[in-house]
Structures are given as C-alpha cells and as structure tokens.
Design a protein around this motif. Structure first.
Motif, PDB file in Angstrom:
ATOM      1  N   SER A 208       0.838  -1.199   0.000  1.00 17.15           N
ATOM      2  CA  SER A 208       0.000   0.000   0.000  1.00 17.15           C
ATOM      3  C   SER A 208       0.873   1.248   0.000  1.00 17.15           C
ATOM      4  CB  SER A 208      -0.915   0.016   1.229  1.00 17.15           C
ATOM      5  OG  SER A 208      -1.707   1.196   1.255  1.00 17.15           O
ATOM      6  N   HIS A 209       0.393   2.265  -0.736  1.00 23.40           N
ATOM      7  CA  HIS A 209       1.017   3.587  -0.663  1.00 23.40           C
ATOM      8  C   HIS A 209       0.612   4.315   0.617  1.00 23.40           C
ATOM      9  CE1 HIS A 209       1.608   3.087  -5.076  1.00 23.40           C
ATOM     10  NE2 HIS A 209       2.658   3.835  -4.841  1.00 23.40           N
ATOM     11  N   ASP A 210      -0.454   3.845   1.248  1.00 24.76           N
ATOM     12  CA  ASP A 210      -1.004   4.517   2.418  1.00 24.76           C
ATOM     13  C   ASP A 210      -0.301   4.022   3.685  1.00 24.76           C
ATOM     14  OD1 ASP A 210      -2.530   5.716   4.382  1.00 24.76           O
ATOM     15  OD2 ASP A 210      -4.454   5.281   3.420  1.00 24.76           O
ATOM     16  N   SER A 211       0.838   4.621   3.989  1.00 22.74           N
ATOM     17  CA  SER A 211       1.605   4.194   5.156  1.00 22.74           C
ATOM     18  C   SER A 211       0.827   4.397   6.451  1.00 22.74           C
ATOM     19  CB  SER A 211       2.935   4.946   5.232  1.00 22.74           C
ATOM     20  OG  SER A 211       3.789   4.551   4.181  1.00 22.74           O
ATOM     21  N   ALA A 212       0.020   5.472   6.509  1.00 21.80           N
ATOM     22  CA  ALA A 212      -0.756   5.726   7.718  1.00 21.80           C
ATOM     23  C   ALA A 212      -1.761   4.604   7.958  1.00 21.80           C
ATOM     24  CB  ALA A 212      -1.465   7.070   7.615  1.00 21.80           C
ATOM     25  N   LEU A 213      -2.360   4.099   6.898  1.00 19.00           N
ATOM     26  CA  LEU A 213      -3.302   2.988   7.039  1.00 19.00           C
ATOM     27  C   LEU A 213      -2.577   1.740   7.531  1.00 19.00           C
ATOM     28  CD1 LEU A 213      -6.146   1.782   6.657  1.00 19.00           C
ATOM     29  CD2 LEU A 213      -5.538   1.337   4.261  1.00 19.00           C
ATOM     30  N   LEU A 214      -1.436   1.424   6.948  1.00 17.53           N
ATOM     31  CA  LEU A 214      -0.667   0.268   7.398  1.00 17.53           C
ATOM     32  C   LEU A 214      -0.243   0.434   8.856  1.00 17.53           C
ATOM     33  CD1 LEU A 214       1.650  -0.389   4.314  1.00 17.53           C
ATOM     34  CD2 LEU A 214      -0.422  -1.629   4.942  1.00 17.53           C
ATOM     35  N   ASP A 215       0.153   1.662   9.221  1.00 16.91           N
ATOM     36  CA  ASP A 215       0.608   1.917  10.587  1.00 16.91           C
ATOM     37  C   ASP A 215      -0.499   1.712  11.623  1.00 16.91           C
ATOM     38  OD1 ASP A 215       3.167   2.519   9.776  1.00 16.91           O
ATOM     39  OD2 ASP A 215       2.862   4.685   9.745  1.00 16.91           O
ATOM     40  N   SER A 216      -1.752   1.789  11.183  1.00 18.57           N
ATOM     41  CA  SER A 216      -2.865   1.673  12.130  1.00 18.57           C
ATOM     42  C   SER A 216      -3.182   0.218  12.496  1.00 18.57           C
ATOM     43  CB  SER A 216      -4.123   2.347  11.558  1.00 18.57           C
ATOM     44  OG  SER A 216      -4.607   1.667  10.413  1.00 18.57           O
ATOM     45  N   PHE A 217      -2.469  -0.730  11.871  1.00 15.16           N
ATOM     46  CA  PHE A 217      -2.651  -2.148  12.182  1.00 15.16           C
ATOM     47  C   PHE A 217      -1.354  -2.724  12.732  1.00 15.16           C
ATOM     48  CE2 PHE A 217      -5.905  -1.251   9.045  1.00 15.16           C
ATOM     49  CZ  PHE A 217      -7.016  -1.899   9.565  1.00 15.16           C
ATOM     50  N   ALA A 218      -1.484  -3.791  13.475  1.00 18.31           N
ATOM     51  CA  ALA A 218      -0.308  -4.439  14.069  1.00 18.31           C
ATOM     52  C   ALA A 218       0.354  -5.333  13.023  1.00 18.31           C
ATOM     53  CB  ALA A 218      -0.716  -5.253  15.292  1.00 18.31           C
ATOM     54  N   LEU A 219       1.035  -4.693  12.094  1.00 19.88           N
ATOM     55  CA  LEU A 219       1.680  -5.400  11.005  1.00 19.88           C
ATOM     56  C   LEU A 219       3.194  -5.354  11.150  1.00 19.88           C
ATOM     57  CD1 LEU A 219      -0.309  -3.925   7.971  1.00 19.88           C
ATOM     58  CD2 LEU A 219      -0.624  -6.170   8.998  1.00 19.88           C
ATOM     59  N   ARG A 220       3.834  -6.421  10.787  1.00 19.80           N
ATOM     60  CA  ARG A 220       5.277  -6.379  10.556  1.00 19.80           C
ATOM     61  C   ARG A 220       5.500  -5.565   9.283  1.00 19.80           C
ATOM     62  NH1 ARG A 220       7.837 -11.770   8.426  1.00 19.80           N
ATOM     63  NH2 ARG A 220       9.815 -10.998   7.582  1.00 19.80           N
ATOM     64  N   ARG A 221       6.478  -4.673   9.295  1.00 19.13           N
ATOM     65  CA  ARG A 221       6.611  -3.736   8.180  1.00 19.13           C
ATOM     66  C   ARG A 221       7.891  -3.962   7.388  1.00 19.13           C
ATOM     67  NH1 ARG A 221       3.693   0.869   8.296  1.00 19.13           N
ATOM     68  NH2 ARG A 221       4.620   1.182   6.249  1.00 19.13           N
ATOM     69  N   LEU A 222       7.722  -4.002   6.072  1.00 19.09           N
ATOM     70  CA  LEU A 222       8.826  -4.064   5.128  1.00 19.09           C
ATOM     71  C   LEU A 222       8.792  -2.812   4.266  1.00 19.09           C
ATOM     72  CD1 LEU A 222       8.460  -7.768   3.896  1.00 19.09           C
ATOM     73  CD2 LEU A 222      10.021  -6.911   5.654  1.00 19.09           C
ATOM     74  N   ASP A 223       9.970  -2.293   3.935  1.00 17.51           N
ATOM     75  CA  ASP A 223      10.059  -1.078   3.131  1.00 17.51           C
ATOM     76  C   ASP A 223      11.027  -1.284   1.976  1.00 17.51           C
ATOM     77  OD1 ASP A 223       8.474   0.996   4.706  1.00 17.51           O
ATOM     78  OD2 ASP A 223       9.847   0.264   6.244  1.00 17.51           O
ATOM     79  N   LEU A 224      10.625  -0.793   0.802  1.00 18.01           N
ATOM     80  CA  LEU A 224      11.512  -0.746  -0.344  1.00 18.01           C
ATOM     81  C   LEU A 224      12.054   0.665  -0.480  1.00 18.01           C
ATOM     82  CD1 LEU A 224       9.600  -2.913  -2.950  1.00 18.01           C
ATOM     83  CD2 LEU A 224      11.934  -3.307  -2.150  1.00 18.01           C
ATOM     84  N   ALA A 225      13.350   0.780  -0.695  1.00 14.87           N
ATOM     85  CA  ALA A 225      13.984   2.090  -0.800  1.00 14.87           C
ATOM     86  C   ALA A 225      14.977   2.075  -1.949  1.00 14.87           C
ATOM     87  CB  ALA A 225      14.697   2.443   0.506  1.00 14.87           C
TER      88      ALA A 225
END
Length: 243
Positions: A208-225
């Motif tokens: 998702s492009h919506d980082s705020a939405l992802l942040d609102s759930f207890a998800l393990r987070r991966l980022d591409l840079a």
C-alpha cells in the motif's frame, strides 16, 4: 495450511533500451499467521516484489527461494531454470497463493458465491462450510446470489478477499487492495483481510502507498527504498526496525 517462504540473496532485474532496474532482496522470511505491510515510494518495485513472491516473475540466476507448505518443500528458484522453465509455476501458484488485486478482478458472469468458490473449484478443494464462514465474516451472505455489477466498490473488494482465502492458501498477496476505497471502507476492508487471512492460517503480504493505514494495524513492516548504483536504478528491501 501451514507454510513458510524463505528468500536469500535474490535479485530481479528488468531492462530496456532506456534503463535497467534491479530489485534486491537480501533476506525475507514469511511464516503461517504472519501479517506484513509493504511500503515504498512509487517506482521502487512493490508490485515486482509481489509478483516474485507469487511465482509470477522470474528471479535472476543465483540466490535461494524456497517454499514449504502442506508437508512438501519447493525450490521455487529452480522453477525458472532448465528446458521447461516456468512450466510448473502456474500449478504451484494456484495451490499455494491467493491474490487480492486492486481492482477486485471478479468475473462479471459469476455470482458472489461462485466467484468466491472459484479457487476451490480450480484446486479441487471443495469446502462449502468455509465459504459460508467467509461470507458471514465479510458481510457477504445477503449478497451471495448477486452479480458483481450489483455491488458497490467496497463490496466487490470484500468478495475478492473471500475468493483469495477460499481455497485456504498458505500465502495471500494483496497489491494496493484498498486504493479504490474511501478511508472508512479502506480501513474496514484492510482489517477484514488481515483477520480472515491470519485466522485461516495464511501469511498475508499487503502492499500500500497509504503508510498511515498500514501503521494503524499491528503489522510487521517491510520497506523498499532506492539504492545507489552505477548504470542502473535499484531498490533494496529492508525490514523496519531491523539493524
């Protein structure tokens, strides 16, 4: 279904007359019940990574990509080598993975229930009770006999979620599954997807492009840079909070 997916030192590259792009995955492990949010700027290869994970894209030679599910172990990197490269990928893909596309991708001539049951039919995993459970959990039971054209965008996306989960895959991959939804429906659909996938024992990866939405759930987070490199554009996958 129990499952584990393990990538080490895998690269995927594409090139044309104007540029070469490479996606580098030093390490990625997914296990049953994992819920992972994937984010990164446009152009960093989020869809490419999902296609790699879902056996839709060939990795470059080298590296290790193994999948264990249902008591068997698959060397996914070898699927793309040899005389019949890629021939067996569709069968493994249909058995191991469920996909939630951004557009929903429903078949317009099938009812809601028939769309949900499609994966079960294709994999020979008939389970009407699980379909009924998904319909109830996702609020689709009253719509079971409707065709997609009678549904709202949010309802269609919930059908797509149920269809992805119906054959009890080991892994669920969702590419921008809430991009077409308003914020309230996006949060509802995201919560339902995560809950239904993990309850069914699947690992779920949501881009998702919506980082705020992802942040609102207890998800393990991966980022591409973006990663520097001479003569090519490249991205690297990293885990948020990892050293």
């Amino acid at each position: 279904m129990d499952g584990r997916l393990d990538l080490r030192n895998v690269t995927v590259s594409v090139s044309d007359a104007e540029r070469r792009f490479a996606l580098e995955v030093a390490g990625l492990q997914l296990a049953a019940g994992d819920a992972v949010g994937l984010s990164g700027p446009s152009g960093t290869g989020k869809t490419m990574l999902l296609e790699l994970l879902g056996l839709l894209r060939r990795p470059d030679p080298g590296g290790s990509f193994r999948i264990r599910a249902g008591g068997t172990e698959l060397d996914a990197a070898r699927l793309w080598t040899g005389r019949h490269a890629g021939r067996d990928a569709p069968g493994h893909r249909g058995r191991l993975f469920g996909f939630v596309p951004q557009s929903g991708g429903l078949l317009h001539f099938l009812t809601v229930r028939e769309n949900i049951a499609l994966g079960q039919r294709l994999t020979g995993r008939a389970d009407p009770g699980w379909i009924s459970t998904l319909e109830d959990r996702l609020g689709l039971a009253p719509l079971a006999r409707q065709l997609p054209r009678a549904l709202s965008i949010g309802q269609r996306q919930r059908v797509a979620i149920a269809r992805a989960l119906a054959h009890r895959p080991a892994f669920v991959i969702a590419d921008e599954p809430t991009a077409a939804l308003d914020p309230e429906n996006a949060r509802t659909a995201m919560g339902l997807l995560i809950a239904a996938a993990t309850e069914g024992g699947a690992a779920v990866v949501i881009s998702s492009h919506d980082s705020a939405l992802l942040d609102s759930f207890a998800l393990r987070r991966l980022d591409l840079a973006p990663a520097g490199g001479a003569g090519a554009v490249s991205s690297r996958l990293g885990e948020r909070g990892a050293a």
